[in-house]
Write an enzyme that holds these catalytic residues in place. Sequence first.
Site, PDB file in Angstrom:
ATOM      1  N   LYS A 232      16.825 -73.537  58.516  1.00 16.22           N
ATOM      2  CA  LYS A 232      16.284 -74.904  58.604  1.00 16.22           C
ATOM      3  C   LYS A 232      16.538 -75.665  57.304  1.00 16.22           C
ATOM      4  O   LYS A 232      16.870 -76.849  57.314  1.00 16.22           O
ATOM      5  CB  LYS A 232      14.764 -74.852  58.822  1.00 16.22           C
ATOM      6  CG  LYS A 232      14.334 -74.621  60.236  1.00 16.22           C
ATOM      7  CD  LYS A 232      12.819 -74.790  60.275  1.00 16.22           C
ATOM      8  CE  LYS A 232      12.234 -74.512  61.622  1.00 16.22           C
ATOM      9  NZ  LYS A 232      10.770 -74.402  61.576  1.00 16.22           N
TER      10      LYS A 232
ATOM     11  N   TYR B 172      22.029 -67.503  55.700  1.00 18.30           N
ATOM     12  CA  TYR B 172      22.466 -68.212  54.488  1.00 18.30           C
ATOM     13  C   TYR B 172      23.930 -68.636  54.625  1.00 18.30           C
ATOM     14  O   TYR B 172      24.266 -69.810  54.419  1.00 18.30           O
ATOM     15  CB  TYR B 172      22.279 -67.287  53.287  1.00 18.30           C
ATOM     16  CG  TYR B 172      22.633 -67.875  51.947  1.00 18.30           C
ATOM     17  CD1 TYR B 172      21.799 -68.815  51.339  1.00 18.30           C
ATOM     18  CD2 TYR B 172      23.785 -67.491  51.263  1.00 18.30           C
ATOM     19  CE1 TYR B 172      22.115 -69.349  50.088  1.00 18.30           C
ATOM     20  CE2 TYR B 172      24.098 -68.011  50.015  1.00 18.30           C
ATOM     21  CZ  TYR B 172      23.268 -68.937  49.431  1.00 18.30           C
ATOM     22  OH  TYR B 172      23.567 -69.459  48.197  1.00 18.30           O
TER      23      TYR B 172
ATOM     24  N   TYR C  15      29.435 -86.593  57.747  1.00 15.60           N
ATOM     25  CA  TYR C  15      28.839 -87.827  57.210  1.00 15.60           C
ATOM     26  C   TYR C  15      29.875 -88.618  56.400  1.00 15.60           C
ATOM     27  O   TYR C  15      29.850 -89.842  56.360  1.00 15.60           O
ATOM     28  CB  TYR C  15      27.606 -87.514  56.338  1.00 15.60           C
ATOM     29  CG  TYR C  15      26.313 -87.602  57.125  1.00 15.60           C
ATOM     30  CD1 TYR C  15      25.922 -86.572  57.967  1.00 15.60           C
ATOM     31  CD2 TYR C  15      25.501 -88.726  57.050  1.00 15.60           C
ATOM     32  CE1 TYR C  15      24.749 -86.649  58.708  1.00 15.60           C
ATOM     33  CE2 TYR C  15      24.329 -88.817  57.782  1.00 15.60           C
ATOM     34  CZ  TYR C  15      23.960 -87.777  58.605  1.00 15.60           C
ATOM     35  OH  TYR C  15      22.809 -87.880  59.344  1.00 15.60           O
TER      36      TYR C  15
ATOM     37  N   ASP D 181       8.871 -80.560  50.876  1.00 14.57           N
ATOM     38  CA  ASP D 181       9.758 -79.629  51.575  1.00 14.57           C
ATOM     39  C   ASP D 181      10.871 -80.442  52.244  1.00 14.57           C
ATOM     40  O   ASP D 181      10.597 -81.266  53.119  1.00 14.57           O
ATOM     41  CB  ASP D 181       8.933 -78.867  52.636  1.00 14.57           C
ATOM     42  CG  ASP D 181       9.769 -77.796  53.326  1.00 14.57           C
ATOM     43  OD1 ASP D 181      11.008 -77.934  53.370  1.00 14.57           O
ATOM     44  OD2 ASP D 181       9.164 -76.824  53.822  1.00 14.57           O
TER      45      ASP D 181
ATOM     46  N   GLY E 296      21.031 -88.462  54.944  1.00 20.56           N
ATOM     47  CA  GLY E 296      20.442 -89.722  55.410  1.00 20.56           C
ATOM     48  C   GLY E 296      20.070 -90.612  54.229  1.00 20.56           C
ATOM     49  O   GLY E 296      20.334 -91.818  54.235  1.00 20.56           O
TER      50      GLY E 296
ATOM     51  N   GLY F 182      14.378 -74.846  40.411  1.00 21.12           N
ATOM     52  CA  GLY F 182      14.962 -73.507  40.510  1.00 21.12           C
ATOM     53  C   GLY F 182      15.765 -73.155  39.269  1.00 21.12           C
ATOM     54  O   GLY F 182      15.784 -73.903  38.286  1.00 21.12           O
TER      55      GLY F 182
HETATM   56  P1  NAD Z   1      16.739 -70.818  43.199  1.00 23.07           P
HETATM   57  O1  NAD Z   1      16.112 -70.078  44.322  1.00 23.07           O
HETATM   58  O2  NAD Z   1      16.357 -70.483  41.809  1.00 23.07           O
HETATM   59  O3  NAD Z   1      16.524 -72.390  43.372  1.00 23.07           O
HETATM   60  C1  NAD Z   1      16.385 -73.022  44.614  1.00 23.07           C
HETATM   61  C2  NAD Z   1      15.345 -74.121  44.467  1.00 23.07           C
HETATM   62  O4  NAD Z   1      15.224 -74.821  45.712  1.00 23.07           O
HETATM   63  C3  NAD Z   1      13.955 -73.571  44.140  1.00 23.07           C
HETATM   64  O5  NAD Z   1      13.354 -74.329  43.117  1.00 23.07           O
HETATM   65  C4  NAD Z   1      13.205 -73.721  45.451  1.00 23.07           C
HETATM   66  O6  NAD Z   1      11.799 -73.830  45.285  1.00 23.07           O
HETATM   67  C5  NAD Z   1      13.852 -74.977  46.007  1.00 23.07           C
HETATM   68  N1  NAD Z   1      13.699 -75.069  47.462  1.00 23.07           N
HETATM   69  C6  NAD Z   1      13.966 -74.097  48.384  1.00 23.07           C
HETATM   70  N2  NAD Z   1      13.692 -74.540  49.610  1.00 23.07           N
HETATM   71  C7  NAD Z   1      13.253 -75.826  49.471  1.00 23.07           C
HETATM   72  C8  NAD Z   1      12.810 -76.807  50.396  1.00 23.07           C
HETATM   73  N3  NAD Z   1      12.740 -76.554  51.710  1.00 23.07           N
HETATM   74  N4  NAD Z   1      12.430 -78.014  49.918  1.00 23.07           N
HETATM   75  C9  NAD Z   1      12.476 -78.279  48.586  1.00 23.07           C
HETATM   76  N5  NAD Z   1      12.886 -77.372  47.668  1.00 23.07           N
HETATM   77  C10 NAD Z   1      13.272 -76.160  48.104  1.00 23.07           C
HETATM   78  O7  NAD Z   1      18.320 -70.677  43.403  1.00 23.07           O
HETATM   79  P2  NAD Z   1      19.520 -71.103  42.450  1.00 23.07           P
HETATM   80  O8  NAD Z   1      20.227 -69.884  42.022  1.00 23.07           O
HETATM   81  O9  NAD Z   1      19.049 -72.083  41.431  1.00 23.07           O
HETATM   82  O10 NAD Z   1      20.463 -71.846  43.510  1.00 23.07           O
HETATM   83  C11 NAD Z   1      20.475 -73.266  43.642  1.00 23.07           C
HETATM   84  C12 NAD Z   1      21.521 -73.664  44.679  1.00 23.07           C
HETATM   85  O11 NAD Z   1      22.814 -73.183  44.312  1.00 23.07           O
HETATM   86  C13 NAD Z   1      21.230 -73.123  46.078  1.00 23.07           C
HETATM   87  O12 NAD Z   1      21.544 -74.112  47.032  1.00 23.07           O
HETATM   88  C14 NAD Z   1      22.202 -71.969  46.207  1.00 23.07           C
HETATM   89  O13 NAD Z   1      22.574 -71.747  47.545  1.00 23.07           O
HETATM   90  C15 NAD Z   1      23.382 -72.438  45.369  1.00 23.07           C
HETATM   91  N6  NAD Z   1      24.144 -71.282  44.856  1.00 23.07           N
HETATM   92  C16 NAD Z   1      23.656 -70.507  43.847  1.00 23.07           C
HETATM   93  C17 NAD Z   1      24.402 -69.420  43.396  1.00 23.07           C
HETATM   94  C18 NAD Z   1      23.921 -68.556  42.253  1.00 23.07           C
HETATM   95  O14 NAD Z   1      24.620 -67.605  41.891  1.00 23.07           O
HETATM   96  N7  NAD Z   1      22.802 -68.830  41.629  1.00 23.07           N
HETATM   97  C19 NAD Z   1      25.612 -69.099  44.010  1.00 23.07           C
HETATM   98  C20 NAD Z   1      26.045 -69.892  45.056  1.00 23.07           C
HETATM   99  C21 NAD Z   1      25.327 -70.995  45.470  1.00 23.07           C
END
Ligand code: NAD
Length: 324
Positions: free
Chosen positions: A91, A145, A159, A57, A102, A11
């Site tokens: 989920k 979310y 945990y 996933d 885990g 991501g």
């Molecule tokens: P993004 O959507 O670019 O990246 C999320 C990544 O997780 C993607 O590569 C996606 O394919 C992967 N993913 C999603 N569901 C999945 C699953 N079930 N199994 C495996 N991979 C999965 O988002 P981001 O901006 O890079 O955010 C990354 C993290 O940071 C997230 O947890 C988000 O909640 C947190 N976050 C981001 C921001 C922001 O401003 N970007 C702010 C607060 C929190």
Amino acid sequence: MKRILVTGGAGFIGSHLCERLLREGNSVICLDNFLTGRKENISHLMEHKLFDLIEHDIIYPYHIEPVDEIYHLACPASPVHYQHDPIKTMKISVMGSYNVLGMAKRHGSRILLASTSEIYGDPLVHPQPEQYWGNVNTVGPRSCYDEGKRCAETLFMDYHRQEKVRIKIVRIFNTYGPGMLPDDGRVISNFILQALQNQDITIYGDGSQTRSFQYIDDLIEGLLKMMQTDEGFTGPVNIGNPREFTIRELAERIITLSGASSKLVYMPLPVDDPKQRRPDITLAREMLDWEPAIRLDEGLTRMISFFRKKLKKETIEANVNPLS
Ligand code: NAD
Ligand code: UDP
């Protein structure tokens, strides 16, 4: 050299993190199912001998060889993406966290949760310190979310207390930078792409709602510093830039910096859109010796240049493809 797992490593934030961890000499395993990530984000890392990709996933358990550290980022982050399939979002937050915790328990790994400022919902306390419990709607379109991440934080703490897992919780505030997808739907990528094409800039509501935007490099520094803090420090800790802007001010800055002739247009405000958001970063300053270094104008300029190049490339490809 440490062996480090990054879930969501393909991501926006995850790909920057993988790159930085590799640069520091670590072996990095990126686990992603490409729900919102892209192969192109990590294509430059694929040849690196210390980089591995696992397509999986995270709502399903996964068994890997022991890792020293886990950065748990897997979760869609843009409101457009996480509201597309809210049941899946919940989920991912809950079962995904359960599965990685885990792993951490089995291997004795340190594990960091990418939590969010959405924990505070539409905050009644401003700016938001970590002690504030938030003002979150449990039944709205953002709840999948917000409540998912709140539950993830709870699982992490349980945990830690019950199983002695070595956890770290970071509450990330709005982050932007190169590598965001053009169809991400979040405000900075939307506004810059609209400005670069001289299209109308879509302000939701009257634009008086505020956000505090941090550049990706500052966030990565904060995540690394948090992971290295003493065992006893679990957080949660806010990582964000305390400079606060209205969305209208942001639009105006982007028009000026990009030299666009775009007009501002006003559209309905999404349900439960927080009216204000600014991190109190006292704890990060004290415990991590961290604060953001990159000002909004500097970050926006880099971001504009990134999208300008991307658009140019796509135009060239669009011109070339019909001929091939
Ligand atoms: P993004 O959507 O670019 O990246 C999320 C990544 O997780 C993607 O590569 C996606 O394919 C992967 N993913 C999603 N569901 C999945 C699953 N079930 N199994 C495996 N991979 C999965 O988002 P981001 O901006 O890079 O955010 C990354 C993290 O940071 C997230 O947890 C988000 O909640 C947190 N976050 C981001 C921001 C922001 O401003 N970007 C702010 C607060 C929190
Ligand atoms: N927003 C906007 N126009 C857009 C996209 C977003 O005015 O094209 C607003 C949105 O309503 C919110 C703020 O910008 O008030 C930040 O939205 P984003 O989706 O980036 O992140 P959020 O902080 O809401 O999760």
